[in-house]
Scaffold this active site. Sequence first.
Site, PDB file in Angstrom:
ATOM      1  N   CYS A 269       0.891  -1.195   0.062  1.00  0.00           N
ATOM      2  CA  CYS A 269      -0.075  -0.025  -0.074  1.00  0.00           C
ATOM      3  C   CYS A 269       0.937   1.367   0.084  1.00  0.00           C
ATOM      4  O   CYS A 269       1.699   1.456  -0.872  1.00  0.00           O
ATOM      5  CB  CYS A 269      -0.989  -0.092   1.350  1.00  0.00           C
ATOM      6  SG  CYS A 269      -2.368   1.130   1.009  1.00  0.00           S
ATOM      7  N   LEU A 270       0.980   2.052   1.066  1.00  0.00           N
ATOM      8  CA  LEU A 270       1.902   2.997   1.125  1.00  0.00           C
ATOM      9  C   LEU A 270       3.297   2.721   0.923  1.00  0.00           C
ATOM     10  O   LEU A 270       3.923   3.640   0.337  1.00  0.00           O
ATOM     11  CB  LEU A 270       1.439   4.017   2.415  1.00  0.00           C
ATOM     12  CG  LEU A 270       2.311   5.230   2.465  1.00  0.00           C
ATOM     13  CD1 LEU A 270       1.970   6.208   1.697  1.00  0.00           C
ATOM     14  CD2 LEU A 270       2.323   5.784   3.905  1.00  0.00           C
ATOM     15  N   HIS A 353      -3.989  -5.240  -0.229  1.00  0.00           N
ATOM     16  CA  HIS A 353      -3.793  -5.888   0.999  1.00  0.00           C
ATOM     17  C   HIS A 353      -3.715  -7.295   1.001  1.00  0.00           C
ATOM     18  O   HIS A 353      -4.723  -7.766   1.218  1.00  0.00           O
ATOM     19  CB  HIS A 353      -4.584  -5.268   2.100  1.00  0.00           C
ATOM     20  CG  HIS A 353      -4.244  -3.921   2.377  1.00  0.00           C
ATOM     21  ND1 HIS A 353      -3.619  -3.640   3.628  1.00  0.00           N
ATOM     22  CD2 HIS A 353      -4.599  -2.578   1.938  1.00  0.00           C
ATOM     23  CE1 HIS A 353      -3.310  -2.347   3.558  1.00  0.00           C
ATOM     24  NE2 HIS A 353      -4.176  -1.693   2.549  1.00  0.00           N
ATOM     25  N   GLU A 355      -2.774  -9.421   3.341  1.00  0.00           N
ATOM     26  CA  GLU A 355      -3.016  -9.778   4.754  1.00  0.00           C
ATOM     27  C   GLU A 355      -4.552  -9.720   4.905  1.00  0.00           C
ATOM     28  O   GLU A 355      -5.018 -10.336   5.812  1.00  0.00           O
ATOM     29  CB  GLU A 355      -2.120  -9.110   5.646  1.00  0.00           C
ATOM     30  CG  GLU A 355      -3.095  -7.703   6.263  1.00  0.00           C
ATOM     31  CD  GLU A 355      -3.174  -6.728   5.204  1.00  0.00           C
ATOM     32  OE1 GLU A 355      -3.913  -5.592   5.471  1.00  0.00           O
ATOM     33  OE2 GLU A 355      -2.271  -6.587   4.330  1.00  0.00           O
TER      34      GLU A 355
END
Length: 383
Positions: A269-270, A353, A355
């Site tokens: 992500c970031l 993501h 996870e």
Amino acid sequence: MSQEAKSSACLALADGSVFFGSAFGASGEVTGEVVFNTSMTGYGEILTDPSYCGQIVTMTYPLIGNYGINFEDVESKGPRLRAFVVRELCRAPSNFRSELSLDDYLRKAGIIGLEGIDTRSLVRRLRSQGAVTGVLSTIDLDPQSLIAKAQAAPSIVGQDLVQEVMPAASFSWTEKLGNFATLAPQDSQPTRYHVVAIDYGMKWNILRHLTQVGCRVTVVPGTSTAAEILALQPDGVFLSNGPGDPEPLTYAIRTIRELLGKLPIFGICLGHQLLGLAAGARTYKLKFGHRGANQPVMNLRNSKVEITSQNHGFAIDALTLPANIEVTHRNLNDQTIEGMRLTDQPAFSVQYHPEAAAGPHDSAYLFEEFCSLMDLSAGKSKA
């Protein structure tokens, strides 16, 4: 009686739109970027995802709160978003794991909730014109006053929101995946690696996955320097998710640039965006972002489609990629970059993501790929 007279809260957008509804949770007034999430479940994880810092989150699914809140599923120490908007709030949750109603949870956390508005109308507006700054208030119900406040509020672009959500100090993480992560790999691996996870606003389920695949994890603040990280003698470095615009985070970009080539790196992500910036690419703001648990992503290496969970408002600009970046994943809705790897250094990342609590789990294999990259790096260093 007018809608305004019957209402206990009001959401006003900088474009002049106004939505009256009923308040729940805490009282007060907040400003933030108004965004939407299309997930049908997982509101507990959404509330506690630090990546929502600075945002007023609207759920598109019409009934929220029906299974309550439990503290096993949270992704951080508490809610990090500015406010929460739903069509209908369930005030009598029914689930054997429920510890608290959504209303009580937000009240104790100091987060304002708004229900009873036409969320379809709000989301159609956000999709057509893009995410917009808004003000949600239970103390000022004057539309013109709130519109003026929304128009005067700062944009999320250019803000450093990481400083609001990152930890103050380093710590170790040992918790693995829980009993309800039934679709994720359950065979716990023996500890094989030491990973330093740079926390820009990290979701805890990332850490659970890292420990599950055999990593001893040291979490460090997002402002940590390369020298501080290398002093911990890790086998690999993880770059976490986090809120807001990546380009103002010059300290993080500098640290990653200094780590490249020294250790295997995996970003989410970031962290994916920061890796791209450190490698020489640029980022841009998406019109309304990707937020939901049903985003289709093509793995370009095997032509398989993964259904992914996403939460981001910025993306890497494909036109600015340096020659040593290979795109590995694409979003099938808009063709934005969802994954990449550096061809000349042990580093890779994904925008989504893997996870994913509360799911889907199609991409959990990426944590094993990180371990394989650390194995390969260790073998080369011994040779």
